[in-house]
Enzyme design. Structure first.
Site, PDB file in Angstrom:
ATOM      1  N   SER B 152       0.843  -1.196   0.000  1.00  0.00           N
ATOM      2  CA  SER B 152       0.000   0.000   0.000  1.00  0.00           C
ATOM      3  C   SER B 152       0.883   1.253   0.000  1.00  0.00           C
ATOM      4  O   SER B 152       1.647   1.450  -0.952  1.00  0.00           O
ATOM      5  CB  SER B 152      -0.954  -0.054   1.192  1.00  0.00           C
ATOM      6  OG  SER B 152      -2.007   0.871   1.031  1.00  0.00           O
ATOM      7  N   ASP B 228      -9.878  -5.527  -3.650  1.00  0.00           N
ATOM      8  CA  ASP B 228      -9.313  -4.522  -2.740  1.00  0.00           C
ATOM      9  C   ASP B 228     -10.213  -3.285  -2.766  1.00  0.00           C
ATOM     10  O   ASP B 228     -10.398  -2.666  -3.816  1.00  0.00           O
ATOM     11  CB  ASP B 228      -7.906  -4.195  -3.238  1.00  0.00           C
ATOM     12  CG  ASP B 228      -7.128  -3.283  -2.313  1.00  0.00           C
ATOM     13  OD1 ASP B 228      -7.740  -2.392  -1.704  1.00  0.00           O
ATOM     14  OD2 ASP B 228      -5.901  -3.459  -2.228  1.00  0.00           O
ATOM     15  N   HIS B 261      -7.197  -6.153   0.645  1.00  0.00           N
ATOM     16  CA  HIS B 261      -6.051  -5.308   1.016  1.00  0.00           C
ATOM     17  C   HIS B 261      -5.334  -5.823   2.267  1.00  0.00           C
ATOM     18  O   HIS B 261      -4.432  -5.167   2.779  1.00  0.00           O
ATOM     19  CB  HIS B 261      -6.579  -3.885   1.276  1.00  0.00           C
ATOM     20  CG  HIS B 261      -5.544  -2.793   1.146  1.00  0.00           C
ATOM     21  ND1 HIS B 261      -5.011  -2.417  -0.068  1.00  0.00           N
ATOM     22  CD2 HIS B 261      -4.958  -1.971   2.064  1.00  0.00           C
ATOM     23  CE1 HIS B 261      -4.144  -1.428   0.104  1.00  0.00           C
ATOM     24  NE2 HIS B 261      -4.074  -1.147   1.397  1.00  0.00           N
TER      25      HIS B 261
END
Lengths: 283, 283
Positions: B152, B228, B261
């Site tokens: 991320s 995600d 995620h």
């Protein structure tokens, strides 16, 4: 799926699914959260055996789920994993007066309490061996084959539960288990509160005592870190080794040099434990 | 070992050592904590290459250390892992006024801030690429071979850092990276605070912009979960795919079906990322 079973979280994981659920427990008189890993073999409805994982003091269903790295091997071997919480929870469930970590919430010790105020909710033995396993087997694509494993207080739970129900669990393994709780401070404190002062009533919840009393044999594997700070005072591994020798009970008990009580230890050897269970499922 | 380096924790893990340290950072003007995994090959002093892992928003050095299951593969491949924190910390280090999770503490974005009050402490780019790597290479049994990976915000950091220093990093991989931070809300907010309103100054911190500007090629692998929840608004993977096509930049960018995620996604594919890095270390 029972209407009372609520899906809290769902994560794709090693091509299978890591899921978290909440359900009202009739045994514990409260809502309970558990996690389950369904390996990819179940995506098309294939039924797989189940390994139950019992966590240690202060843990929930999430410690093993997030830290052990077990899903990779479960996916390879085609095993479902079930991670229950370590005690009843919620409003009305009693806790230790001083919120001690080794009694009350997070510290159910996988037994059936007989003493007030604990006895209404703290029935973790019945919850694990009856209510939860029935729910799992009614709800998910699993067979009736079960094995059980755990860490510390959960290692005590796994060994004790399997020894008392050798027809229901194909094998038992443990990391850093409390093998003789009637003889260590954690166990003495918890058993006094949950079971009362009659120490004779404690023995059916103690692995070393169960083997002393002639428990039926089943495949057992135990890993114990040599640098575990709880080894000498709380875990008492040598007591179990000694009684296994006396009773010719062939448990495999291994000291792992340099390892401690943490999840880094569990992660390092969980693959061997799951392969052990898979071997006896297939035996 | 430098006298100012303080060992906080040490765990045996897959026959190597998972360790956590604190040190005073001259670059960040505060104490910083980092974790390192030293594989068993280093037990006898053998030097191994290093993979740096940059974590995402809200994380510390511990998320990857405890949840990714990377040590198993690092032990097999003979790789050290280094997990820095995600921002400066401690008294005097500014945070977002509203303690937002995407600015300030836990949200350093791996750049060098130019704007007050951030510019004194928020110099994570220099910390990662210079101070920390020098400390690691002076202190531990590692070679000067480096690779970098992250998740991320840390995926953004890993790709951006490698693209700007292709002579220092043999390869870069990322999970769910913010590939075009100048064009997404997380990045726009952070860059405005850390870098000011001149958007031309933002481009050197943006992976998609660096490739647009003709960044030198190095081996790149990206995994992105199809489910995600941040994909469409924050991660903007398609922008990178598009510019890689235009510029004939041969990054391997994979959508992984059904994954989100979370660290369950990272755990599922970290083995492939570490094997990717090992391949280019040995190439």
């Amino acid at each position: 799926m029972p209407e009372t079973l609520e899906l809290l979280n769902s994560y794709r994981c090693f091509e299978g699914w890591q899921k978290q659920y909440r359900h009202p427990s009739a045994t514990l008189h409260c809502n309970m959260t558990f996690s389950v890993y369904l390996p990819p073999q179940t995506n098309d409805g294939e039924k797989v055996p189940v390994v139950y994982w019992l966590s240690g003091l202060t843990c929930t269903d999430e410690n093993f789920s997030t830290k052990a790295g077990a899903q990779r091997i479960a996916a390879e071997l085609g095993l479902a994993l079930v991670m229950p919480d370590t005690s009843p929870r919620g409003e009305g469930v009693p806790d230790a007066d001083d919120q001690a970590y080794d009694l009350g919430l997070g510290a159910g010790f996988y037994l059936n309490a007989t003493q007030a105020p604990w006895n209404r909710h703290y029935q973790m033995y019945d919850y694990i061996t009856k209510e939860l396993s029935a729910l799992i087997e009614q709800t998910f694509p699993v067979t009736h084959q079960r094995a059980i494993s755990g860490h510390s207080m959960g290692g005590h739970g796994a060994l004790m539960i399997a020894l008392r129900n050798p027809d229901q669990y194909a094998s038992a393994t443990a990391f850093s288990p409390i093998v003789n709780p009637t003889q260590c401070p954690w166990g003495e404190n918890a058993f006094t509160h949950y079971l009362g002062n009659d120490k004779a009533s404690w023995k059916i919840w103690d692995t070393t005592e169960l083997i002393t009393a002639g428990a039926e044999k089943l495949p057992v594997l135990i890993d114990q870190g040599s640098e575990d700070s709880f080894l000498e005072q709380q875990l008492l591994t040598e007591n179990l080794i000694s009684v296994c020798k006396t009773k010719q009970y062939s448990a495999e008990i291994r000291y792992q040099k340099g390892y401690d009580h943490s999840y880094y230890f569990i992660a390092s050897f969980i693959e061997e434990h799951l392969r052990f269970h898979a071997h006896y499922f297939n035996a």
